[in-house]
Motif scaffolding. Structure first.
Motif, PDB file in Angstrom:
ATOM      1  N   PRO A  29       0.667  -1.438   0.272  1.00 47.33           N
ATOM      2  CA  PRO A  29      -0.145  -0.375  -0.261  1.00 47.33           C
ATOM      3  C   PRO A  29       1.055   1.293  -0.084  1.00 47.33           C
ATOM      4  O   PRO A  29      -0.026   2.302  -0.577  1.00 47.33           O
ATOM      5  N   LEU A 109      -5.484  -3.710   3.833  1.00 46.25           N
ATOM      6  CA  LEU A 109      -4.036  -3.462   4.466  1.00 46.25           C
ATOM      7  C   LEU A 109      -3.825  -2.109   4.647  1.00 46.25           C
ATOM      8  O   LEU A 109      -3.582  -1.321   5.544  1.00 46.25           O
ATOM      9  N   LEU A 111      -6.154   0.224   4.347  1.00 51.08           N
ATOM     10  CA  LEU A 111      -6.979   1.194   6.070  1.00 51.08           C
ATOM     11  C   LEU A 111      -6.419   0.761   7.295  1.00 51.08           C
ATOM     12  O   LEU A 111      -6.556   1.242   7.759  1.00 51.08           O
ATOM     13  N   PHE A 112      -5.938  -1.248   7.415  1.00 48.68           N
ATOM     14  CA  PHE A 112      -6.417  -1.367   8.208  1.00 48.68           C
ATOM     15  C   PHE A 112      -4.231  -2.213   9.156  1.00 48.68           C
ATOM     16  O   PHE A 112      -4.347  -2.435   9.757  1.00 48.68           O
ATOM     17  N   GLY A 113      -3.729  -1.062   8.099  1.00 49.40           N
ATOM     18  CA  GLY A 113      -2.647  -2.167   8.478  1.00 49.40           C
ATOM     19  C   GLY A 113      -1.212  -1.030   8.524  1.00 49.40           C
ATOM     20  O   GLY A 113      -2.088  -0.257   9.309  1.00 49.40           O
ATOM     21  N   THR A 114       0.101  -1.285   8.122  1.00 49.54           N
ATOM     22  CA  THR A 114       0.783  -0.299   8.922  1.00 49.54           C
ATOM     23  C   THR A 114       0.365   0.828   8.574  1.00 49.54           C
ATOM     24  O   THR A 114      -0.035   1.248   7.283  1.00 49.54           O
ATOM     25  N   PRO A 115       0.376   2.583   8.971  1.00 48.79           N
ATOM     26  CA  PRO A 115       0.319   4.016   8.747  1.00 48.79           C
ATOM     27  C   PRO A 115       1.542   4.260   7.355  1.00 48.79           C
ATOM     28  O   PRO A 115       2.552   3.677   6.977  1.00 48.79           O
TER      29      PRO A 115
END
Lengths: 242, 242
Positions: A29, A109, A111-115
């Motif tokens: 991402p 990912l 949205l909800f993984g590592t920024p």
DNA sequence: TGTACATCAGTGAACGCGCGTTCACTGATGTAC
DNA sequence: TGTACATCAGTGAACGCGCGTTCACTGATGTAC
């Protein structure tokens, strides 16, 4: 025909996002690459700036789209179940999230993984982010109206209780503290399970992760919507919230 | 004194990893930068290759260290509670994981966030990865010996049941299917909650996330180790596993 | 309907930057007799 | 104990690569009278 240029523009904007999504699937991402997108479109790299002011702008658009897609998947799944069947609604919505996440893991990912390092989400992403959660909250609200009580009744800390009161005010819901906490816990449990499956945490332990997830979700649903020990509580007459 | 060179080498190796960790905190887990590390050490960039054969090698070392640190935190917390108090042990271990994750979020995300693109975890990471989970499994084993039954009893799918049998064989534990599934569910719920807190999913909803997490974990513990409805089951005589 | 002008998509060159990795090398540290 | 040799940490230059972004520009598409 002022619309011709506008339509081409909209199409190209969409195509840029599509290519960026495919890129994310390959490179992660955080790794969208403007020059590669331009290359794939047969354009010169600077042309992208006609459509997005910067890389961060494109990223924001992708995040908004992803939140919207997840929210829509949740809403659609919820709509397939009669409103009063809260447990079935939760199952449908949870599986919709799971399917969506498995179908586009990189967007999940995102949205909800590592920024993404160096990226600060702007205001525009806040509203779409709540869309999926709103579906869950509506189910919880209906459950509350039916007098549901979680299987294990939590003790809600006072500070959290105050936050819940504000949240009820803000969303126009009527979910009690215990059920609200149980609902939030189920929310984190749901996304925790999805994340573990996506990141292969069960690899070489459990082969059929879909089955495992399915039973996780059933268990979670029964923990939240367990109504057996519920005290007889009359359903309030106020109409359902947005 | 063959040890002098070796000691300096070990120290520098450790320092490289320390700097890499700090870098991850700033730039995200995927963005360790060999040249920047060398710069900070006052070395030329190629000197790093005396210590790590490649960027991926360094990444692997960081992952192994992180898994080990998390595992050790879990073990240490578990050791502070009398072995038979399974619920308290779970709480202690869960809070240890939470504290560890909050103290070094980038290392947590290195393990449980978005996988680093282009990096395939080698064999070396597998054993350390199981260390924390092993702590949980040991608690679950003790709970099983005490006849614990989850608050909501899951229906374990046949395929999953077979996997659980293999897992029991492999780990020398004696945790029944229902408790095993509940335990795994609690595991995903725990890390889901930690991830949500870390990524700020509760921001502008719940202010005191530590309290919220604390109650989440208490609820999870009671869901798993709920023994009230347990059928009278004699504790097996076999000794505790590793 | 036709013409003059404004808008805007896309070009091409450039800026400034930094990365991982290789390689032949120097010089200091350790080893064996 | 002293000397000859091997090991190995660190150097410095280079390779090949690619990125995001800016800017002055061309030429086609739309607009207003």
């Amino acid at each position: 025909m002022t619309g011709v240029r506008a339509r081409v523009r909209a199409e190209l904007t969409a195509e840029i996002k599509t290519i960026a999504c495919r890129q994310m699937a390959d490179e992660g991402p955080a790794n969208i690459n403007l020059r590669a997108i331009a290359r794939e479109l047969g354009m010169v790299s600077s042309a992208i700036y006609r459509y997005f002011a910067s890389r961060d702008d494109l990223l924001t658009a992708l995040i908004v789209d992803a939140y919207d897609a997840l929210g829509e998947a949740g809403e659609a799944a919820d709509a397939t179940v009669p409103p009063h069947e809260v447990e079935a609604r939760f199952l449908a919505v949870a599986h919709a999230a799971y399917r969506w996440a498995r179908d586009q893991p990189s967007q999940y990912l995102l949205l909800f993984g590592t920024p993404v390092p160096g990226y600060a989400a702007p205001q525009d992403t806040i509203a779409p982010a709540t869309r999926f959660t709103t579906v869950l909250l509506r189910i919880l609200d209906e459950a509350a109206r039916q007098g549901a009580v979680p299987a294990v009744r939590p003790n809600v800390p006072v500070g959290v209780s105050a936050d819940f009161a504000a949240l009820r005010e803000l969303t126009g819901t009527d979910v009690g503290d215990e059920l609200m906490l149980a609902g939030m816990q189920s929310w984190t449990a749901l996304f925790g399970a999805i994340g573990f499956v996506l990141n292969g945490q069960f690899r070489s332990v459990v082969s059929d992760v879909d089955d495992l997830f399915g039973e996780f979700v059933r268990t979670i649903a029964r923990q939240v919507f367990h109504a057996v020990d519920a005290p007889a509580r009359p359903a309030p007459v106020r109409p359902a919230p947005v």
